[in-house]
Write a protein that holds these residues in place. Sequence first.
Motif, PDB file in Angstrom:
ATOM      1  N   PRO A 124      -0.549  12.933   7.064  1.00 15.85           N
ATOM      2  CA  PRO A 124      -0.962  11.804   6.234  1.00 15.85           C
ATOM      3  C   PRO A 124       0.253  10.986   5.960  1.00 15.85           C
ATOM      4  O   PRO A 124       0.240   9.961   5.485  1.00 15.85           O
ATOM      5  CB  PRO A 124      -1.210  12.875   5.050  1.00 15.85           C
ATOM      6  N   GLY A 125       1.371  11.797   6.200  1.00 16.51           N
ATOM      7  CA  GLY A 125       2.755  10.941   5.939  1.00 16.51           C
ATOM      8  C   GLY A 125       2.907   9.508   6.999  1.00 16.51           C
ATOM      9  O   GLY A 125       3.611   8.687   6.898  1.00 16.51           O
ATOM     10  N   ASN A 126       2.165   9.797   8.179  1.00 22.36           N
ATOM     11  CA  ASN A 126       2.072   8.904   9.127  1.00 22.36           C
ATOM     12  C   ASN A 126       0.752   7.672   9.183  1.00 22.36           C
ATOM     13  O   ASN A 126       0.633   7.073  10.158  1.00 22.36           O
ATOM     14  CB  ASN A 126       2.277   9.356  10.544  1.00 22.36           C
ATOM     15  N   VAL A 127       0.062   7.845   7.966  1.00 20.92           N
ATOM     16  CA  VAL A 127      -1.280   7.279   8.077  1.00 20.92           C
ATOM     17  C   VAL A 127      -1.152   6.387   6.653  1.00 20.92           C
ATOM     18  O   VAL A 127      -0.919   6.756   5.559  1.00 20.92           O
ATOM     19  CB  VAL A 127      -2.483   7.987   7.858  1.00 20.92           C
ATOM     20  N   HIS A 128      -1.308   5.052   6.816  1.00 20.36           N
ATOM     21  CA  HIS A 128      -0.936   4.023   5.647  1.00 20.36           C
ATOM     22  C   HIS A 128      -2.386   3.223   5.339  1.00 20.36           C
ATOM     23  O   HIS A 128      -2.940   2.927   6.129  1.00 20.36           O
ATOM     24  CB  HIS A 128       0.093   2.966   6.142  1.00 20.36           C
ATOM     25  N   LEU A 129      -2.312   3.359   3.967  1.00 20.20           N
ATOM     26  CA  LEU A 129      -3.802   2.707   3.617  1.00 20.20           C
ATOM     27  C   LEU A 129      -3.284   1.438   2.671  1.00 20.20           C
ATOM     28  O   LEU A 129      -2.587   1.668   1.838  1.00 20.20           O
ATOM     29  CB  LEU A 129      -4.535   3.577   2.568  1.00 20.20           C
ATOM     30  N   GLY A 165       0.837  -1.127  -0.017  1.00 21.09           N
ATOM     31  CA  GLY A 165      -0.037   0.040   0.015  1.00 21.09           C
ATOM     32  C   GLY A 165       0.870   1.272   0.108  1.00 21.09           C
ATOM     33  O   GLY A 165       2.069   1.196  -0.282  1.00 21.09           O
ATOM     34  N   ALA A 166       0.374   2.219   0.387  1.00 20.28           N
ATOM     35  CA  ALA A 166       1.004   3.700   0.411  1.00 20.28           C
ATOM     36  C   ALA A 166       0.387   4.343   1.586  1.00 20.28           C
ATOM     37  O   ALA A 166      -0.757   4.286   2.062  1.00 20.28           O
ATOM     38  CB  ALA A 166       0.859   4.272  -0.816  1.00 20.28           C
ATOM     39  N   GLY A 186      -7.125  -2.730   2.235  1.00 18.71           N
ATOM     40  CA  GLY A 186      -8.108  -1.963   2.822  1.00 18.71           C
ATOM     41  C   GLY A 186      -8.223  -1.373   4.163  1.00 18.71           C
ATOM     42  O   GLY A 186      -9.079  -0.527   4.572  1.00 18.71           O
ATOM     43  N   GLU A 187      -7.152  -1.960   4.787  1.00 22.27           N
ATOM     44  CA  GLU A 187      -7.017  -1.478   6.261  1.00 22.27           C
ATOM     45  C   GLU A 187      -6.164  -0.090   6.528  1.00 22.27           C
ATOM     46  O   GLU A 187      -5.221   0.038   5.603  1.00 22.27           O
ATOM     47  CB  GLU A 187      -6.446  -2.480   7.224  1.00 22.27           C
TER      48      GLU A 187
END
Length: 567
Positions: free
Chosen positions: A394-399, A350-351, A403-404
């Motif tokens: 946003p840089g510390n939140v991974h999608l 993911g990213a 889907g998690e």
Amino acid sequence: MPLAVLTGHDSRTGVRERNEDFVGMVTPAEPDLSTKGLMAAVADGVSGNDGGREASEYTVRGLLTDYYATPDTWPVTQAMDKVIKAINGWVQHQGSIRRELAGMATTLTAVVLRGTYYYFAHVGDTRLYLLRGGALTRLTTDHVWDRPEMQHVLTRAIGLDTRIAIDHGMGELRERDVFLLASDGVWGWMSEYDITHALSAVAMDRSDPEATAAALVDAALAADSSDNCSALVLKVVTLPEENLRDALSGSRQLPLPPKLKPGQAIDGYEVEDVIHASQATLLYRVREPKSQRQLVLKTLHPDRASDAHERSAFAHEEWLAKRVVARFFPQVIVPEQKNYLYYLSTWHEGATLQQMLDAGTHFTAPEVVTHGEKLVRAIGALHRRSILHRDIKPGNVHLGADGELRVLDLGVALSGLEREDGIHAPQAGTPSFLAPEQFDNAPPSRQTDVYAAGVTLYQMLTRHYPYGEIEPFQRPRFGEPAPPSRYRPDVPAWLDNVLLKAVARDPADRYETAEEFLIALERGASNPVPARSVTPLAKRDPAGLWRAVAVSSVVLNLLMLYLLVMR
């Protein structure tokens, strides 16, 4: 739950005239069990003189007594090292001034079980074994000559010289770990297969440590052991929750790995790629040899090897990461063996949200709401564990591709649970996501995490910040936040109100908890958050109001004076 260990020992003379081995153990009650741990030791006095027994007994008794008298602030390894070196000086001195004790010396192997770690100190050819998961590992190295005819001649021993080199080691404990401390009268007459079989009975609850220690001595004597036979068996039953003190202790002992390249390996983990490199930390994607699963290995940059502050901060991060067992976070994986300072966590395809924004991803309002619900659930999970993230962005939140949504990087997180150890996480944060009160040196709180989550969702929608971008070292002034719909007309009014409340300048106007923020997102248009009224200038900036009044008064007076003069 405190550390619980079952113990047993046996020591016999065998064919010798006297027993020059000595074993000892201290199993203290609280608070010593938590601050100092359980200690066990075995010593084998050097035979051939009358001082062998005296040396072994004094060494073990002295270590068990003096170790518990050292300051609680000393690391375990430092405490053992200083005590053993002092004992070595005394034994060596006695051998030099008392003719009947000339040449008195002894081997020594000691282990301390404290918290979720074990520590050992070793000199000579007594041994320490660890049985874990059915596999036997010898943790110590014999200090003897490597020539076949001199394999029983010691190169190091307590009392042999005025200076002594002590082997130290440490590792993480696991439940059902079984330790064996043994003199050469036992291990020298048994195969590792037989030792493994005996200790496995303890691990599988088919035998207790006392009976197993006796069985090991019996087996050695039955094999015609020509030496004194001593065995001490320890089985870890339950482990306490790891505290920060133990984590920091571990960070001081382990060396940093060198900078790695794809294709190289560390503790059996093959490096596949360098995920991220900064001045302080390195992240690698590695492959586990047994399961072939991919993991993330995080460590400090080799240049930070002597930076005690960075080491402590890294240990603090790992300690917190182990506490957040939930689907909202990568999960820490404990390696079978760990010879360097690093920690492993699960890898997810993911990213990060920032990577997606940089790649031009357009998030719709419903997508932002869906991701927002997951994000605030994750923050709530942290807060229920008394952890403040302090760098939600946003840089510390991974999608993930699954889907998690997962929150990353606890490097500057803070928990009230470590205050008992006198340790605090370093001050840090990303300026544009810091709540206004933090610029006035207010302490971080749950509401500051909620604010950062609100800014994160605001940026996903608009690619802007509610109060504009804030540069490092800038002293910002906060006016009224622009509603997201100013940049995105498709944003519904209810979502405008939800996000504006999350990023309110005054904490009193903000959501008190992540759960309250979550309810507002879930209810959406069915039960919308009322629009927040514009704060009057008198309340928002009283000093500014009076400055405006003063300026207006001066201008009015000048105007009146001008009119009078013109008459």
